[in-house]
Design a protein around this motif. Structure first.
Motif, mmCIF file in Angstrom:
data_model
loop_
_atom_site.group_PDB
_atom_site.id
_atom_site.type_symbol
_atom_site.label_atom_id
_atom_site.label_comp_id
_atom_site.label_asym_id
_atom_site.label_seq_id
_atom_site.Cartn_x
_atom_site.Cartn_y
_atom_site.Cartn_z
ATOM 1 N N ALA A 1 -5.972 3.446 1.781
ATOM 2 C CA ALA A 1 -4.735 4.145 1.410
ATOM 3 C C ALA A 1 -4.655 4.345 -0.100
ATOM 4 C CB ALA A 1 -3.527 3.363 1.912
ATOM 5 N N PHE A 2 -5.059 3.335 -0.875
ATOM 6 C CA PHE A 2 -5.058 3.479 -2.335
ATOM 7 C C PHE A 2 -6.059 4.553 -2.770
ATOM 8 C CE2 PHE A 2 -3.348 -0.856 -1.940
ATOM 9 C CZ PHE A 2 -2.269 -0.784 -2.807
ATOM 10 N N VAL A 3 -7.230 4.549 -2.140
ATOM 11 C CA VAL A 3 -8.248 5.552 -2.474
ATOM 12 C C VAL A 3 -7.752 6.946 -2.115
ATOM 13 C CG1 VAL A 3 -10.601 6.328 -2.010
ATOM 14 C CG2 VAL A 3 -10.114 3.879 -2.163
ATOM 15 N N GLN A 4 -7.168 7.061 -0.923
ATOM 16 C CA GLN A 4 -6.675 8.355 -0.465
ATOM 17 C C GLN A 4 -5.586 8.887 -1.390
ATOM 18 O OE1 GLN A 4 -7.959 10.080 1.864
ATOM 19 N NE2 GLN A 4 -6.460 11.630 2.450
ATOM 20 N N GLU A 5 -4.734 8.003 -1.888
ATOM 21 C CA GLU A 5 -3.662 8.418 -2.794
ATOM 22 C C GLU A 5 -4.234 9.047 -4.062
ATOM 23 O OE1 GLU A 5 0.409 6.404 -4.502
ATOM 24 O OE2 GLU A 5 -1.476 5.301 -4.762
ATOM 25 N N LYS A 6 -5.270 8.426 -4.627
ATOM 26 C CA LYS A 6 -5.877 8.959 -5.844
ATOM 27 C C LYS A 6 -6.627 10.261 -5.568
ATOM 28 C CE LYS A 6 -4.463 5.993 -8.815
ATOM 29 N NZ LYS A 6 -3.549 6.428 -9.907
ATOM 30 N N LEU A 7 -7.216 10.359 -4.396
ATOM 31 C CA LEU A 7 -7.894 11.611 -4.047
ATOM 32 C C LEU A 7 -6.899 12.763 -3.988
ATOM 33 C CD1 LEU A 7 -10.355 10.406 -1.239
ATOM 34 C CD2 LEU A 7 -10.950 11.091 -3.559
ATOM 35 N N ILE A 8 -5.741 12.491 -3.404
ATOM 36 C CA ILE A 8 -4.711 13.529 -3.307
ATOM 37 C C ILE A 8 -4.200 13.910 -4.690
ATOM 38 C CG2 ILE A 8 -2.387 14.023 -2.451
ATOM 39 C CD1 ILE A 8 -3.031 12.225 -0.043
ATOM 40 N N GLU A 9 -3.990 12.907 -5.551
ATOM 41 C CA GLU A 9 -3.505 13.180 -6.905
ATOM 42 C C GLU A 9 -4.467 14.067 -7.685
ATOM 43 O OE1 GLU A 9 -2.734 9.587 -8.961
ATOM 44 O OE2 GLU A 9 -1.085 8.950 -7.647
ATOM 45 N N PRO B 1 0.837 -1.207 0.000
ATOM 46 C CA PRO B 1 0.000 0.000 0.000
ATOM 47 C C PRO B 1 0.870 1.253 0.000
ATOM 48 C CG PRO B 1 -0.724 -1.556 1.674
ATOM 49 C CD PRO B 1 0.591 -2.047 1.181
ATOM 50 N N PRO B 2 0.392 2.316 -0.604
ATOM 51 C CA PRO B 2 1.172 3.560 -0.632
ATOM 52 C C PRO B 2 1.333 4.152 0.766
ATOM 53 C CG PRO B 2 -1.052 3.923 -1.464
ATOM 54 C CD PRO B 2 -0.901 2.455 -1.302
ATOM 55 N N LYS B 3 2.490 4.765 0.982
ATOM 56 C CA LYS B 3 2.737 5.438 2.255
ATOM 57 C C LYS B 3 2.328 6.900 2.120
ATOM 58 C CE LYS B 3 6.544 2.391 3.605
ATOM 59 N NZ LYS B 3 7.978 2.301 4.004
ATOM 60 N N LEU B 4 1.452 7.322 2.987
ATOM 61 C CA LEU B 4 0.907 8.676 2.907
ATOM 62 C C LEU B 4 1.357 9.497 4.102
ATOM 63 C CD1 LEU B 4 -2.749 7.662 1.948
ATOM 64 C CD2 LEU B 4 -0.930 8.344 0.386
ATOM 65 N N GLU B 5 1.693 10.749 3.829
ATOM 66 C CA GLU B 5 2.044 11.645 4.935
ATOM 67 C C GLU B 5 0.810 11.955 5.767
ATOM 68 O OE1 GLU B 5 3.923 15.096 3.425
ATOM 69 O OE2 GLU B 5 5.641 14.025 2.559
ATOM 70 N N ASP B 6 -0.288 12.216 5.074
ATOM 71 C CA ASP B 6 -1.549 12.488 5.763
ATOM 72 C C ASP B 6 -2.535 11.390 5.378
ATOM 73 O OD1 ASP B 6 -3.743 13.483 7.026
ATOM 74 O OD2 ASP B 6 -4.101 15.122 5.604
ATOM 75 N N ARG B 7 -2.746 10.441 6.270
ATOM 76 C CA ARG B 7 -3.629 9.317 5.952
ATOM 77 C C ARG B 7 -5.094 9.724 5.940
ATOM 78 N NH1 ARG B 7 -1.484 4.368 5.809
ATOM 79 N NH2 ARG B 7 -3.530 3.421 6.160
ATOM 80 N N GLY B 8 -5.423 10.836 6.575
ATOM 81 C CA GLY B 8 -6.805 11.297 6.562
ATOM 82 C C GLY B 8 -7.739 10.242 7.120
ATOM 83 N N LEU B 9 -8.692 9.825 6.297
ATOM 84 C CA LEU B 9 -9.654 8.799 6.718
ATOM 85 C C LEU B 9 -9.232 7.403 6.282
ATOM 86 C CD1 LEU B 9 -12.994 10.659 5.890
ATOM 87 C CD2 LEU B 9 -11.903 10.397 8.119
ATOM 88 N N LEU C 1 -8.209 4.231 6.919
ATOM 89 C CA LEU C 1 -8.106 3.383 8.102
ATOM 90 C C LEU C 1 -7.475 2.030 7.798
ATOM 91 C CD1 LEU C 1 -11.645 4.104 9.613
ATOM 92 C CD2 LEU C 1 -9.486 5.273 10.101
ATOM 93 N N ASN C 2 -7.395 1.667 6.513
ATOM 94 C CA ASN C 2 -6.812 0.377 6.156
ATOM 95 C C ASN C 2 -6.090 0.502 4.818
ATOM 96 O OD1 ASN C 2 -8.844 0.087 4.054
ATOM 97 N ND2 ASN C 2 -10.269 -0.409 5.720
ATOM 98 N N SER C 3 -5.573 -0.617 4.328
ATOM 99 C CA SER C 3 -4.766 -0.598 3.106
ATOM 100 C C SER C 3 -5.573 -0.158 1.886
ATOM 101 C CB SER C 3 -4.173 -1.988 2.856
ATOM 102 O OG SER C 3 -3.340 -2.374 3.939
ATOM 103 N N ILE C 4 -6.811 -0.617 1.798
ATOM 104 C CA ILE C 4 -7.648 -0.229 0.655
ATOM 105 C C ILE C 4 -7.903 1.274 0.684
ATOM 106 C CG2 ILE C 4 -9.910 -0.525 -0.427
ATOM 107 C CD1 ILE C 4 -9.933 -3.382 0.616
#
Length: 329
Positions: free
Chosen positions: A54-62, A39-47, A49-52
């Motif tokens: 993290a992938f969603v959060q990465e795309k949201l940030i992009e 899973p991607p490592k995020l500085e700000d994990r936000g919401l 809560l799990n590995s899945i």
């Protein structure tokens, strides 16, 4: 002539485009072995809560997007109930969760719903659609199938028992060999759960053609269900897009050539007892209905006898009267 020229040009371009489309081969992404993904490592994990997440959060940030706000406790519990068992929660359950919308309470609701018998009933419908389950043969006669329901019940039980997927697959392909008996026989009904043409011509050619159609239907279902490939398209030629050759198609159908449609009476002591109990209940209800019917008939006959005899044979009184003794023109 101009129209014909335009149509020919469109046809030529279409054929060129079709020829340039890439055919799925062994290197196709969906045919690759499953790999462990970090899973991607995020500085700000936000919401996340799990590995899945993290992938969603990465795309949201992009894409400079922000997550939706957390749903209300009422919405959360309703989503859980409808997703897992297909039924709404009671007002009492909603009120209870609204008072204590903690993570622990949320997990307890999930566990309770997964243990519910309705979980298997809800999610088995999707698998039964894949298995083209139907309680009639289809085609012109569409004869009912009175003994296919054990397969439906087996799928429900398998989901409720959290049967491992590999076992779930093997049982439906060769359950009668792996586990002879009630469960194995019910599971392998997957192979014959689809359409069955009972209107076959009398000639030998028509019978052989119908049999090949039957095998194509079974092979197609096995291929689409477990491979994600339209295997049946390779019956007459190598598949145009999927990596299935005509030779491989007939290798698959040869492995399935022992499968035939047929009826098998379910003779199980448990089911016989249930049917006997239900029949007794039906008989008792019929007796009650007969008693009610007899009482109603008796009252109607008594009421009819109390009427004066002079009025029994009289017809209904006229509502209106018209006379046509004059020229209406």
């Amino acid at each position: 002539m101009k129209l014909v020229t335009v149509l020919c040009l469109i046809l030529t371009l279409t054929l060129n485009l079709i020829g340039k489309e890439k055919k799925a081969g062994p290197e196709w992404w969906s045919l690759q072995p499953i790999k462990q993904i970090t899973p991607p490592k995020l500085e700000d994990r936000g919401l996340a809560l799990n590995s899945i997440d993290a992938f969603v959060q990465e795309k949201l940030i992009e894409n400079n997007l922000t997550p939706s706000k957390p749903a209300s406790p009422r919405t959360q519990i309703r989503r859980l109930y409808f997703d897992l068992i297909g039924l709404p929660p009671t007002p009492e359950k909603i009120a209870e969760f609204e008072k204590n919308p903690s993570d622990i309470a949320y997990k307890e609701i999930v566990d309770a719903l997964l243990k519910s018998k309705h979980y298997g009933e809800r999610w088995s419908r999707h698998w039964l659609d894949i298995a083209r389950f139907g309680e009639s043969d289809g085609f012109e006669r569409n004869n009912p199938r009175n003994n296919l329901w054990p397969f439906r019940d087996w799928v429900i039980k398998a989901l409720n028992d959290d049967m491992p997927y590999d076992e779930f697959v093997r049982m439906q392909i060769a359950g009668d060999i792996l586990k002879p008996g009630k469960d194995g026989t019910a599971a392998v009904a997957f192979l014959a759960a689809g359409l069955h043409n009972t209107v076959v011509g009398g000639s030998e050619f028509m019978k052989k053609t119908a049999r090949q159609d039957e095998l194509e239907e079974i092979a197609g279902t096995v291929g689409q269900t477990f491979f994600g490939l339209t295997v049946n398209c390779a019956r007459c030629h190598d598949h145009k897009y999927d990596p299935i050759s005509q030779k491989e198609y007939y290798q698959i159908t040869s492995a399935l050539k022992g499968v035939f449609h047929g009826e098998r009476d379910v003779q199980d002591s448990e089911f016989v007892e249930k049917i006997s109990a239900l029949q007794k209940e039906i008989n008792a209800l019929q007796e009650r209905l007969s008693a009610i019917d007899s009482a109603a008939r008796g009252k109607a006959i008594k009421k009819r006898k109390r009427k004066p005899k002079s009025t029994q044979n009289e017809g209904p009184s006229p509502i209106s009267r018209w006379e046509f003794d004059q020229n209406l023109n």
